[in-house]
Design a protein around this motif. Structure first.
Motif, PDB file in Angstrom:
ATOM      1  N   UNK A  46     -10.603  -1.687  -2.426  1.00  0.00           N
ATOM      2  CA  UNK A  46     -10.976  -3.017  -1.927  1.00  0.00           C
ATOM      3  C   UNK A  46     -12.384  -2.972  -1.339  1.00  0.00           C
ATOM      4  N   UNK A  47     -12.741  -1.790  -0.847  1.00  0.00           N
ATOM      5  CA  UNK A  47     -14.084  -1.536  -0.322  1.00  0.00           C
ATOM      6  C   UNK A  47     -14.625  -0.315  -1.039  1.00  0.00           C
ATOM      7  N   UNK A  48     -15.878  -0.389  -1.468  1.00  0.00           N
ATOM      8  CA  UNK A  48     -16.523   0.760  -2.098  1.00  0.00           C
ATOM      9  C   UNK A  48     -17.644   1.227  -1.185  1.00  0.00           C
ATOM     10  N   UNK A  49     -17.450   2.392  -0.575  1.00  0.00           N
ATOM     11  CA  UNK A  49     -18.417   2.926   0.382  1.00  0.00           C
ATOM     12  C   UNK A  49     -19.120   4.184  -0.117  1.00  0.00           C
ATOM     13  N   UNK A  50     -19.145   4.396  -1.441  1.00  0.00           N
ATOM     14  CA  UNK A  50     -19.940   5.508  -1.971  1.00  0.00           C
ATOM     15  C   UNK A  50     -21.401   5.279  -1.604  1.00  0.00           C
TER      16      UNK A  50
END
Length: 194
Positions: free
Chosen positions: A170-174
């Motif tokens: 739901x969140x992409x923090x790469x």
């Protein structure tokens, strides 16, 4: 920035490379991640990942229906027989969370539809330049946490919720220079997002 948090741990590296921040809509996988993130409270993710296989065996690959019917005696047996986190309230939460998931499925068709509507069915893709920028929680993780708690979920505070949002994509923090940043479009298509 590249993601440094997996370090040299092979399980952590594999999780980062193949699962972390990959959008997923499978209820059984979502329940698995919900369980594992809840098990992590006050522990490290590497400890939980090292016991993931034991969790999968103990809880029949996170079969939601099976987990919803476990008795305290069943949970005590699992606690003794498998290399799961021994915290009994966390084990009890697997049952109560499974029961809460079933109610959501009856009301919203699936846990996935219930959760993904919070982000309008599109992942939030962040562009962090350092890992220090990544928040531990957000107003949205706090909102979802409150909503789930009202529905009977346990071990799902706003920090755990944010980690869960990362876990299911739901969140992409790469990080901006992480090699897995470039895979976002492909990963989304593979998992039914267009």
């Amino acid at each position: 920035m590249e993601c440094s948090w997996p370090g040299n741990n092979q399980l952590m590296q594999a999780y980062h490379d193949k699962e972390w921040c990959v959008p997923n809509t499978d209820d059984q996988y979502l329940f698995e991640m919900l369980t594992l993130e809840g098990a992590q409270v006050r522990l490290s993710w590497s400890i939980v990942l090292s016991r993931r296989e034991a969790y999968q065996k103990a809880f029949h690959n996170f079969d939601i229906s099976y987990c919803s019917t476990l008795t305290d005696k069943d949970l005590t047996n699992l606690q003794e027989q498998y290399n799961v986190i021994k915290h009994f309230s966390k084990l009890q939460s697997v049952r109560s969370n499974a029961q809460a998931v079933i109610k959501i499925q009856q009301e919203f068709e699936s846990l996935s539809l219930f959760l993904w509507r919070y982000v309008d069915f599109k992942p939030i893709i962040n562009h962090w330049h350092s890992e220090e920028e990544i928040p531990a929680q957000t107003p949205l993780s706090n909102e979802i946490s409150k909503d789930l708690k009202k529905r009977g979920f346990k071990f799902i505070g706003p920090v755990t919720m944010y980690a869960f949002m990362q876990a299911i994509g739901m969140v992409d923090d790469h990080g901006t220079s992480c090699p897995y940043t470039s895979n976002k479009e492909r990963k989304m298509k593979e998992n039914g997002f267009h």
